[in-house]
Scaffold this motif. Structure first.
Motif, short mmCIF file in Angstrom:
data_model
loop_
_atom_site.label_atom_id
_atom_site.label_comp_id
_atom_site.label_asym_id
_atom_site.label_seq_id
_atom_site.Cartn_x
_atom_site.Cartn_y
_atom_site.Cartn_z
N ARG A 80 15.85 84.21 -20.27
CA ARG A 80 16.47 85.31 -21.03
C ARG A 80 17.61 85.91 -20.22
O ARG A 80 17.53 86.05 -19.01
CB ARG A 80 15.41 86.37 -21.29
N ARG A 128 10.50 81.26 -21.36
CA ARG A 128 11.85 81.34 -21.88
C ARG A 128 12.76 81.87 -20.78
O ARG A 128 12.34 82.69 -19.97
CB ARG A 128 11.92 82.31 -23.06
N ASP A 176 18.82 88.31 -24.58
CA ASP A 176 18.97 87.14 -25.45
C ASP A 176 18.31 85.93 -24.80
O ASP A 176 18.48 85.69 -23.60
CB ASP A 176 20.45 86.83 -25.70
N ASP A 177 17.59 85.16 -25.61
CA ASP A 177 16.99 83.93 -25.10
C ASP A 177 18.04 82.84 -25.00
O ASP A 177 18.78 82.59 -25.96
CB ASP A 177 15.86 83.45 -26.01
N GLY A 236 13.98 77.75 -24.25
CA GLY A 236 12.59 77.69 -23.85
C GLY A 236 12.39 76.58 -22.83
O GLY A 236 13.20 75.65 -22.76
N THR A 294 19.82 86.31 -15.26
CA THR A 294 18.75 85.84 -16.14
C THR A 294 17.38 86.23 -15.61
O THR A 294 17.22 86.61 -14.45
CB THR A 294 18.79 84.30 -16.28
N HIS A 339 13.20 84.80 -16.01
CA HIS A 339 12.22 83.85 -16.54
C HIS A 339 11.07 84.65 -17.16
O HIS A 339 10.40 85.41 -16.45
CB HIS A 339 11.68 82.95 -15.43
#
Length: 110
Positions: free
Chosen positions: A81, A79, A86-87, A90, A58, A60
């Motif tokens: 991601r 968010r 893909d998010d 939040g 991931t 940030h």
């Protein structure tokens, strides 16, 4: 180091898997409170990030950073991601930063 820079380095260290640098950014009595759990202590938090975090692929994405008038609280909106872009969710993080490093972090997710 500027408190805002320390907080940006916090996200960079997590995303890079640089746990020694992450540990150095946190005060010994660091506490993170988030919706699903609380981490008491710098070493416990770093251990979770290194060994137990559900996803390490991931990033940030920091969208906004603000500092309060006494310059000890840094607010971050962003968010989380995946590596595929893909998010996941939040977040708003409220960091309390002192002379010894990031002392506490309260995370809110949406």
């Amino acid at each position: 180091m500027d408190r805002r820079d320390a907080v940006r380095d916090y996200y960079d260290a997590i995303d890079a898997g640089d746990y020694d640098r992450l540990r150095d950014l946190l005060a010994p009595g660091f506490v993170q409170r988030r919706p699903d759990r609380t981490f008491d202590g710098r070493d416990r938090f770093v251990e979770f990030m290194r060994e137990d975090r559900p996803r390490t692929d991931t990033e940030h994405v920091v969208e906004a950073v603000g500092v309060d008038s006494d310059v000890s609280t840094v607010f971050v909106e962003g968010r989380l991601r995946t590596a595929d872009g893909d998010d996941l969710f939040g977040f708003v993080d409220v960091h309390r930063v002192g002379d010894a490093g990031i002392e506490s972090l309260r995370t809110y997710t949406a």
